[in-house]
Every structure is written in C-alpha cells, then in structure tokens.
Design a protein around this motif. Structure first.
Motif, PDB file in Angstrom:
ATOM      1  N   TRP A 182     -38.525 -18.774   8.705  1.00  0.00           N
ATOM      2  CA  TRP A 182     -39.379 -18.491   9.862  1.00  0.00           C
ATOM      3  C   TRP A 182     -39.972 -19.772  10.430  1.00  0.00           C
ATOM      4  O   TRP A 182     -40.106 -19.917  11.650  1.00  0.00           O
ATOM      5  N   GLU A 183     -40.353 -20.701   9.562  1.00  0.00           N
ATOM      6  CA  GLU A 183     -40.927 -21.959  10.054  1.00  0.00           C
ATOM      7  C   GLU A 183     -39.927 -22.718  10.921  1.00  0.00           C
ATOM      8  O   GLU A 183     -40.255 -23.188  12.012  1.00  0.00           O
TER       9      GLU A 183
ATOM     10  N   LYS B  72     -46.391 -14.239   7.720  1.00  0.00           N
ATOM     11  CA  LYS B  72     -45.753 -14.722   6.489  1.00  0.00           C
ATOM     12  C   LYS B  72     -44.882 -13.631   5.848  1.00  0.00           C
ATOM     13  O   LYS B  72     -44.941 -13.373   4.639  1.00  0.00           O
TER      14      LYS B  72
ATOM     15  N   LEU C  57     -43.479 -15.112  11.250  1.00  0.00           N
ATOM     16  CA  LEU C  57     -44.089 -16.342  10.741  1.00  0.00           C
ATOM     17  C   LEU C  57     -45.605 -16.177  10.653  1.00  0.00           C
ATOM     18  O   LEU C  57     -46.223 -16.563   9.654  1.00  0.00           O
TER      19      LEU C  57
END
Length: 639
Positions: free
Chosen positions: A347-348, A455, A452
């Motif tokens: 996701w980052e 999380k 993201l």
C-alpha cells in the motif's frame, strides 16, 4: 531524429600582395587547397616571420588550425586578422566555425551575424549560423536562418533538411514534413529525409504513413538500423507485432549492441505472450547498458507474468537503486507485493501511482490536505473521490463506513453511472457526481489510498459481507422483463473494456464461453456492449438473453444480478458489483491475475461470495471453462 547536416564553410580569401611574396602566398594556397596542410602552414608561418601582421596568413593559418582540430588557436589567429581587417565577412564566418567547435555558441552566432551584416547574400554563413542556433535550442531563429539560405539558394537540400529538424523540435510537424518533402524532391536518394519524415509522422500518430517512410529510408540505405527500430515501434502501434519483432531483429542484426532495440523487442515479445523470451531480451539490453532502468523495470513485469514474483521484485529494486525517483518501478513493485499478499509495504508503494507519466487518473490537487489516516476526523468533513476504473470504485467504496466511524462527515464523489447504485451506501452523507461543484470539506482521500490509511492487511479487509443493495423497483422491473422463471438463471460477462491494458489476457470470445456452457439454463448477458464477433454469436444463440443498451446504469445491472442464481464473469466491474451484492460470483482469471485476487486459492479476501477459477497456463481457458461447467451442473442440480 537525425542530427543536422554539418558542412564547414571555410574558404581562403586572401588580399593579394605584390611581387615575390604574392607568388609564395599563391603557392601556399595551392598546397592548402589540395590538402597539403604542412607545406601550406610552413609558407604561411615563414611569411608571418617577416610580416607579423600579414592578414591573409593569419587568417589562413587559423583555417588550418581549425582543420586540424586546434580550435582555440584558430579563433585566436582569425581574431587577430579581424583586428587588422575588420570588414572581411569570410574572416568572421571562419572564426565562427572555430567558436562553435569550442562550444562558444553565443559568440559563434555573433560572429556569423557580423559576416552576414557585411555580406547579406552570404548563404554559407546563414547556414552555419542555423547550425549554431540549433545547438543553442533557438529553433525559431534557426528556421529563420535556414529560410535565408533557401531564399538565396532555392535548391539547398541541406538547408531544407536542417530546417525540417528545427521545425520538428518546435513540434511544427506538418511544416517539418513539408521541409523533408522538399529535400526528397531535390535529392530523392536522401534516406535521412525519409527517416526524419517518418519520425514526424509517427509523432502525429499517422503510423501507416510513417511505416511507409521508414520503408523508403531502408530501401535507400539497407543498413539503416535506426530506421528498422522506429519502423518496428510504428508496427507495434499498428498491432502488427510479428512484423515489429522481425524489424527489431533486423536492427539488432545490423547493430548487435543496440540496447534500445533489445529493450523494445522485449516489449513486443511480452505482447506476443512470450514473457520468457522477453526476459532474455531485456537482460541483453541491460548487459549492453548497465544503467538501463526501464529495462530492469520491464524485465520485472515479464518475470511477474511468469509467476516469478520474487525475481520480479529484485529487478524492480535494481531499477530503483539506479533511479531512486523512478515511479514506474515503485508502482510495478507495489503490484507485485500486493499480489504476494504483502499489503503493508504494497500500500505504501502504491502511492507512487500519482508520479507515473501514464497513470489513468490524474492527481487531484486540492487545497485541502490529503488524509492518510494520521489526522483526527471527529467533526470534520472529508471528500472521498473515485479513481481508475468503475470496478475499483465499487471495490473500495466499502471504506466509507470506516471513515464515518471516525466521526467524519463523508462526501463521496463518484462517476455518474454509479450514483444510483451507491445512493444507499452506508457511511456516506452526500454523493456528488464527478465533475460537478464540490461542497466544502476539510480533508480528501482517493478511494484506493484508504487501505493505506487504515493499514489494511489480509485479516482486516472491511466489508467482506454484502455492502451494496439493489433498488427494489429495478428488481421488479427486470423480473417482469425476464418473465416467469422456468429454469436456473446464470448471468454471464465474457469481456471487458477493449482499451484495458490487460484485455487480451482477461477477456474471452463469447463463442469460446458458450461452447462449454451446459444446456437447460437460462443465460443472461450482464454486459451492455458486445464486440462485432460476439454480436454475431449472440444473433445465432437466441437462448442467451442480451439487453444491450437497456442496461442504462449500474442499478439495472445490479437488479439483474439479484435475479441470477450464479453470476459468471471475467475480471470486470460486474464481478465486483455481484460480489459486493453478495451474489454467488464465479470469476474467471488469467494465469497472472490482477493483484487483488492474489496468486493462489479459489476464494477472495474481498468478496465472501466469490469463487475464483484460475488458468493453469497462459491463455488456457479450456480447463477453466471445463471446471465451471462441472461446477454449474453440480451447483444447480443439472445432473
């Protein structure tokens, strides 16, 4: 694009003295003109020993220095001649040649300006002035200089040629093509003019004409590797992949160290469904050019298609090590990580999508800050906005409920076709059609950045249960439209948007699907469009009900999904819709699926009601459809 023609225009123009000295000077000039530079230089220097201000010898020694590559000495000697005789245009022109070689381009242009001011019909000076201006990237001035040459010498093919290059840099492509056409009319054997004409046509996306122009360049110069390369790129655009591959091979045969040809060959091989050979081609490009970041990134894509995700990630990392800001490699790596189930890092890196040159959804540059989970939302208003495809919007709108649970007022901006479907979405306070005026808000977040922000990992995906509902009125309408149910009903979707980059792998031909479908079922098409070949199949199979444009919006498709016993779909927005509704949804996947389906398993983390049918080998739909047929017979009690 070819480089400008370089035709040094240096000429001895002595002021003739009287007597024996004149004879010695003429002897030196004769040596000079026949290329006997040492003999000429010796006489010029001997004359200068007795007459240090002999202007001709100073100037002609400068010309010899320039011819020998000693450009600083050339500029100095000719400069001394100019101090003595400041009104000789040839002196300024010859000094400018040396200055240009010294990369003192502004000074060179100024010297050419003096030459043409003294001799307004000095075509050679205008020509070389154009070259210097091109190097300075002063393309409009260069064009004007070449126009002067053409006015003085209408048959100057070199001036038309370089004028075409300058016009091409200015993106005045039609004018550039006309200039190359003038070159060809004057010198029909100019392979370079045909080649550059091809590059201009290619930029204009006139690919057929560009290919023809490259063919003409190659016919004139059979060893023209660049022409083979660009011809191949053009053929790729024309979807003539086999011919493109052959053209790349010809470029490489002529120039085995041509890294760009190996790189582009890899792209074509991947398009032809030969990822293993593509990997080898990219590796060869890298062997020839160790800092070829695009080759590392593309090699990763081919490795990923082969299921070698760890090797793919390593290749992306090599690209990133070479170019730490290379968005394409970060993006590709993010997809590989997500496909592997590494959501935390995936996701980052997925945020790099906004830096890509070719990303399908432009970044929204709001004044309000981007929210990625750090700021408190209690009492705040946040805008969630869609991006990428409709299926993405359906999949990730589920996060609206979680955002609302943080105490925020949620505005959802969405495509017009989804407004009716998402009107009752839990957590949304206000829906806005994409493109309409937005109300006030404090923060914003694209839908695909929400995982993201929260999380999300493989155990915390929200909304695995149904989170969309169909309009009861639409269900009634379509139930009446379908009529009494006398057989099991199965909804089918066999193809997606033809412009999707992976369409060739994810879509089916309808005839291929129905050949495997069991009898005694009512099949209902859930897609509102069909390709020409599929329209013919639909016309020959009246038992498949196809409503086409009557499926005006997603509320209609959702209602039809509700009326099906099973929905069978390739990886399109309808698969997401049916899954979000909680309908039994069987999704047909290529060997290398989109990241959201992961690499293994027949269940989906995103939709509890979905069952995944995966190709075991590339393009093998037969085994997939055979399994679907068997499961349909069992699930619907058709045995």
């Amino acid at each position: 694009m070819a480089r400008p023609s370089k035709i040094p225009r240096q000429r001895p123009t002595p002021i003739r003295p009287a007597g024996n000295e004149a004879q010695r000077l003429q002897q030196a000039i004769a040596f000079h003109q026949t290329g006997q530079l040492a003999q000429a230089q010796s006489i010029y220097e001997d004359i200068l020993r007795s007459q240090p201000t002999h202007v001709d010898c100073l100037q002609l020694l400068g010309v010899i220095a320039s011819q020998k590559g000693d450009y600083q000495r050339a500029a100095d000697l000719i400069g001394k001649a100019i101090e003595i005789t400041p009104n000789n245009p040839a002196f300024y022109a010859n000094r400018a040649i040396a200055l240009r070689e010294l990369k003192q381009l502004e000074a060179a242009v100024a010297s050419y300006d003096k030459a043409v001011a003294l001799q307004p019909d000095y075509a050679d000076a205008y020509f070389n002035r154009g070259l210097a201006l091109q190097e300075l990237k002063h393309m409009e001035a260069a064009v004007a200089s070449y126009d002067k040459v053409i006015a003085l010498i209408p048959h100057s093919a070199e001036a038309y040629y370089n004028r075409g290059l300058a016009l091409q840099e200015l993106m005045q492509l039609q004018a550039a093509i006309a200039s190359y056409d003038s070159v060809i009319a004057l010198t029909p054997n100019s392979a370079g003019a045909y080649y550059n004409r091809g590059t201009a046509l290619q930029t204009l996306k006139q690919f057929d004409d560009a290919a023809t122009s490259y063919d003409q360049a190659i016919a004139l110069q059979p060893d023209y590797a660049d022409a083979y390369l660009n011809r191949a790129i053009t053929l790729q655009e024309l979807k003539r992949s086999e011919a493109a591959l052959a053209s790349y091979d010809q470029a490489i045969a002529l120039q085995p160290s041509y890294a760009k040809a190996w790189f582009n060959r890899g792209i074509t091989l991947k398009e032809l469904g030969q990822p293993e050979v593509a990997v080898a081609s990219y590796s060869q490009a890298i062997a020839l050019q160790s800092n070829y970041v695009e080759a590392y990134s593309n090699r990763g894509l081919a490795l990923q298609e082969l299921g070698q995700t760890e090797a793919a990630i390593a290749s992306y990392d090599q690209a990133i090590a070479l170019h730490p800001d290379y968005a394409e490699a970060y993006w590709n790596k993010s997809l590989a990580l997500l496909l592997n189930g590494d959501f935390a890092q995936g996701w980052e890196l997925y945020e790099w999508r906004w830096q890509r040159e070719s990303f399908t959804s432009p970044r929204r540059n709001f004044l309000q800050p981007l929210w990625l989970g750090k700021e408190a939302l209690q009492g705040k208003t946040i805008l969630l906005h869609s991006e990428q495809g409709l299926g993405d919007a359906i999949q990730f709108c589920r996060y609206a409920k979680q955002v609302a649970a943080l105490g925020a007022r949620v505005i959802l901006e969405i495509e017009k076709s989804l407004i009716g479907l998402l009107r009752q979405l839990e957590g949304v306070d206000e829906l806005v059609e994409r493109g309409m005026a937005l109300p006030a808000f404090d923060f914003h977040c694209p839908l695909l950045s929400l995982p993201l922000a929260f999380k999300t990992d493989m155990e915390s995906i929200p909304g695995n249960r149904p989170y969309l509902r169909s309009d009861p009125a639409k269900i009634t309408y379509w139930a009446n439209k379908l009529g009494p149910k006398v057989k099991k009903r199965v909804g089918i979707v066999w193809s997606g948007n033809i412009l999707h980059k992976n369409d060739a792998n994810r879509s089916l031909v309808l005839a291929e699907l129905i050949a495997q479908l069991p009898q005694n079922i009512e099949y209902v098409s859930l897609q509102n469009d069909a390709r020409d070949a599929d329209k013919t199949t639909l016309a020959a199979n009246m038992h498949i009900r196809h409503f086409g444009s009557e499926l005006a919006e997603f509320t209609d498709t959702a209602a039809l999904c509700e009326l099906m016993d099973v929905v069978i779909s390739v990886d399109t927005s309808v698969a997401h819709l049916s899954g979000a509704l909680g309908k039994p949804t069987w999704i047909l996947l290529p060997q290398m699926p989109d990241w959201r389906w992961l690499l293994n398993g027949d269940g989906s983390l995103w939709y509890a009601s979905a069952k995944l049918y995966r190709q075991k080998t590339a393009s093998d739909w037969d085994s997939v459809l055979s399994n679907v047929k068997a499961d349909l017979i069992n699930a619907l009690d058709l045995g």
